[in-house]
Design a protein around this motif. Sequence first.
Motif, mmCIF file in Angstrom:
data_model
loop_
_atom_site.group_PDB
_atom_site.id
_atom_site.type_symbol
_atom_site.label_atom_id
_atom_site.label_comp_id
_atom_site.label_asym_id
_atom_site.label_seq_id
_atom_site.Cartn_x
_atom_site.Cartn_y
_atom_site.Cartn_z
ATOM 1 N N GLY A 257 -10.637 -0.162 -4.993
ATOM 2 C CA GLY A 257 -9.633 -0.457 -3.977
ATOM 3 C C GLY A 257 -9.140 -1.892 -4.049
ATOM 4 N N HIS A 258 -10.070 -2.835 -4.213
ATOM 5 C CA HIS A 258 -9.676 -4.236 -4.339
ATOM 6 C C HIS A 258 -8.795 -4.451 -5.577
ATOM 7 N N MET B 143 -14.026 0.190 -0.942
ATOM 8 C CA MET B 143 -13.875 -1.025 -0.134
ATOM 9 C C MET B 143 -14.752 -1.006 1.112
ATOM 10 N N TRP C 153 -4.760 -3.799 3.609
ATOM 11 C CA TRP C 153 -4.949 -2.708 2.652
ATOM 12 C C TRP C 153 -6.002 -1.719 3.165
ATOM 13 N N VAL C 154 -7.151 -2.234 3.618
ATOM 14 C CA VAL C 154 -8.224 -1.357 4.086
ATOM 15 C C VAL C 154 -7.769 -0.529 5.285
ATOM 16 N N PHE D 231 0.838 -1.207 0.000
ATOM 17 C CA PHE D 231 0.000 0.000 0.000
ATOM 18 C C PHE D 231 0.867 1.249 0.000
ATOM 19 N N TYR E 252 -5.978 3.064 4.717
ATOM 20 C CA TYR E 252 -6.569 4.280 4.149
ATOM 21 C C TYR E 252 -6.712 5.434 5.136
ATOM 22 N N TYR F 174 -12.040 5.138 0.842
ATOM 23 C CA TYR F 174 -11.599 3.742 0.859
ATOM 24 C C TYR F 174 -11.636 3.120 -0.539
ATOM 25 N N GLU F 175 -11.781 3.935 -1.555
ATOM 26 C CA GLU F 175 -11.842 3.465 -2.945
ATOM 27 C C GLU F 175 -12.878 2.341 -3.114
#
Length: 432
Positions: free
Chosen positions: A313-314, A374, A335-336, A84, A339, A371-372
């Motif tokens: 995001g994924h 997510m 990843w989450v 990330f 953010y 969070y794009e």
Amino acid sequence: MKRLGALTLAAVLVVAGLSACRGEDNSDQQSATGMKTDVGITKEPCPKSDHKDRGCIYLGIISDLTVGPFHALAVPITEAQKAFWRRVNAQGGIGGYDVDAETYVRDNKYNPQTHNEVYQEIKGKVLALAQSLGSPTTAAILPDMKTNNILAAPAAWTSGYAFEDNILESGANYCFESMNAVDYANDTFKPKTVMAVHLAGDYGDDAAAGTKIAAEKLGLKFIDVKTDSGTDKQAGAVTAIVTQKPDLVIITTGPADTAAVVGGAAQRGFTGKFIGTSPSWNPGLLQSPAAPALKALYLQTAPWKTFSTDSPGHKAMREALGSSITPNDGYTSGWVWSYPLLAALKAAEANKDLTRAGLMKAAKSLTKVDYEGMLPDGAGNFAGGPDAQLRESLVYNPAAGNGTTDVPLVKDYFVGPTAKDYKLDKPCYEKL
């Protein structure tokens, strides 16, 4: 100084100089661009950076990387967070700096004392923590974090974080997740008796409290069963299940413990339903002797969607990690969780203040986080107080999958009536 032993005075001075280069000096610094900095930021480039014209922001990671009950999740969590921040650097970094989340990675072995020891080693060298894994382990360093204005992204979901300015949490907490699980079961299975089988501490107690609150609101009988970590320590929990015969068990343990409890109860004739809190599952359980029992009896709640989900995001996560990795939702979580810290750093950059105090101020000002896709819209409101916490969660059937993260979604993001109406006025685990 005791550790330096027989080193010469010259060597001691060199070490001290290197420490200062890594940002241990707490006095404010002003860059050529007017950016204020203090601890954990250097003018020198990050060790692995290709951008020699940028300085370096150091972030620490403290995780369960070897022998603890969550290491199978923690290793991919950590690798995802490294990826990330590499992506952030490729997109321009923060305020003329790259971000290093690799130099100060430490193993806590899911032990609070060890967690505190390694935290003390790195706290004077990092601006913030990109990860602090575990509720009881993070609790061991939280007072010091407050004293030193250190911000952390947790690898945990306790409701207590809603009351901590130093923690940037993501997703529904264990309490809301368990409330939603009971409400879902009430609509689907119509249980009359609900049992919480859980580890002690902020993790297990928080989920058990949510289970209790939902059961009482629905007029269901509630049974509380605490257990210890370790597959050889689940006999008591199994006996409680088979003798008291609850219709529903909300289980909040490590993955190996989940297999021992579900498998052991099924072997002794139990046919009720289990719903596991998010950290209780790992795809490797389908290779265990408990797999048939899990397939027959087990569902899983989750704070966000799985690795293979089609969201920006994924997609960014999968692209950053590459095709050589085996899909695992530890990657998704890591990843989450990153953010909100990115959002805080960007806000601090806009304020021209990347000091620890400046980063804390920026974090508390956030009303939303990108969070794009997510997490649902509205996630990441850190300025709104405890009741602004995200309450949506999901239900999956991981045991119906093929041992990967591509598993059937049973119920998309939802908030049950218990969580919807609940006023979060104190950490749920205090009400168990």
